[in-house]
Enzyme design. Sequence first.
Site, PDB file in Angstrom:
ATOM      1  N   LYS A  36       3.434   3.586  -5.603  1.00  0.00           N
ATOM      2  CA  LYS A  36       2.707   4.913  -5.239  1.00  0.00           C
ATOM      3  C   LYS A  36       4.070   5.981  -5.355  1.00  0.00           C
ATOM      4  CE  LYS A  36      -1.271   3.772  -2.810  1.00  0.00           C
ATOM      5  NZ  LYS A  36      -1.136   2.445  -2.710  1.00  0.00           N
ATOM      6  N   HIS A  49       0.938  -1.270  -0.042  1.00  0.00           N
ATOM      7  CA  HIS A  49       0.273   0.133  -0.115  1.00  0.00           C
ATOM      8  C   HIS A  49       1.006   1.310   0.115  1.00  0.00           C
ATOM      9  CE1 HIS A  49      -3.676   2.239   0.532  1.00  0.00           C
ATOM     10  NE2 HIS A  49      -3.218   2.796   1.667  1.00  0.00           N
ATOM     11  N   GLU A  71       2.623  -0.720   7.815  1.00  0.00           N
ATOM     12  CA  GLU A  71       2.628  -2.030   7.061  1.00  0.00           C
ATOM     13  C   GLU A  71       3.747  -2.747   6.956  1.00  0.00           C
ATOM     14  OE1 GLU A  71       1.457  -2.766   2.004  1.00  0.00           O
ATOM     15  OE2 GLU A  71       1.935  -0.797   2.765  1.00  0.00           O
TER      16      GLU A  71
END
Length: 413
Positions: free
Chosen positions: A335, A303, A314
């Site tokens: 990302k 993520h 995470e």
Amino acid sequence: MKRRIVVTGIGMITPVGLDTETSWEGLINGKSGIGPITQFDDKGIPTQIAGEIHGFEPEKYIELKEIKKMDRFIHLGIAASQMAMDSAGLKITPENAERIGIMVSAGMGGLPAIERYHKVYLERGFRKITPFFIPMLIINEVAGILSIRYGAKGPNICVVTACATGTHSIGEAFRTIERGDADAMIAGGTESCICPLGVGGFNAMKALSTRNDEPQRASRPFDSDRDGFIMGEGSGVMVLEEMEFALKRGARIFAEVVGYGASGDAYHITTPAPNGDGAARCMKLAIKDAGIAPTEMGYINAHGTSTKFGDELESIAIKTVFGDYAYKIPVSSTKSMTGHLLGAAGGVEGVISVLVLDRGILPPTINLDNPDPECDLDYVPNKARQARVDVVMSNSFGFGGTNACLIFKRFRK
């Protein structure tokens, strides 16, 4: 015996590229899609950078007279879905229409349309509001329009779970086929809310990076100098089919979907649970569903939003699930290049995960120059890596404490 579900079509449009191949090439070459915001005057908002898609021509996918009836998130969702359908070569006919469904959704939907027509209402009165205002902004309209466009009469459902939307949409589509309610599903996420309310709202939460002078270096997951995420826009969609349905029509199979997990933190509206508890439980559920050993995991698309707590928790969750083996698993956050696509993130990252299996290349985490000591895994720093892997995981976690994980596997009949 569970029905087996395979991926036969993929499509994405991102700040890095206007189609699947251009996006993939940009990602494996470490290209950043982050730059100054051009879609509105920043009006003094602290964050003046975002992952915008430049040069997108909706008329390539939508009739001109229809474009004005839809907000941009629908345009992007239609574009990625057409790419996925073209990739799959799936033809919807009267004979199979009731067995093919849609689950393409967004996390926030038509926020720019709401902003735009609120101004119209205030300045010119209610009679100047277009009759298409409601259909252009409600989140399930992208699935509805796709259903009409392709004649798909199967389940038409909209899953909305903030930044986990794309992953939950693919996961729930997987479950829909698995339980026999459909033979094929078009599934994924789309988002476009780079507007004053969107950027301003996230700024008010202090969630966004303000590294305006270095836009391409602003999204830096797992780095000690990260200061928040970067908003992006885009769409990622895939076509899922029951294996025999796909084989019967001679479909090209990219990967198999083997595991899906979903969990809730039950902790806080925005902050992840301590020690990444919800994320860890979600990954464990997906692994159990896939029927694999943790040591089979070959890559994780994290993520990894570039926020202080998110990245750290995470990383802790991955170590909780995989133990010492976590240090042997390549983990990267794309990302770092696309920015955070919110409801579209899981769709795009699902497509990327499938391409990792198909192409044998792991995309990097760029801007990882000074790793956070609490983030001590192999994040594929700054440069893509050749690696043939057989099992990959894609993680998505959203506000409200909602978590989703997908596991894809190299297809073997």
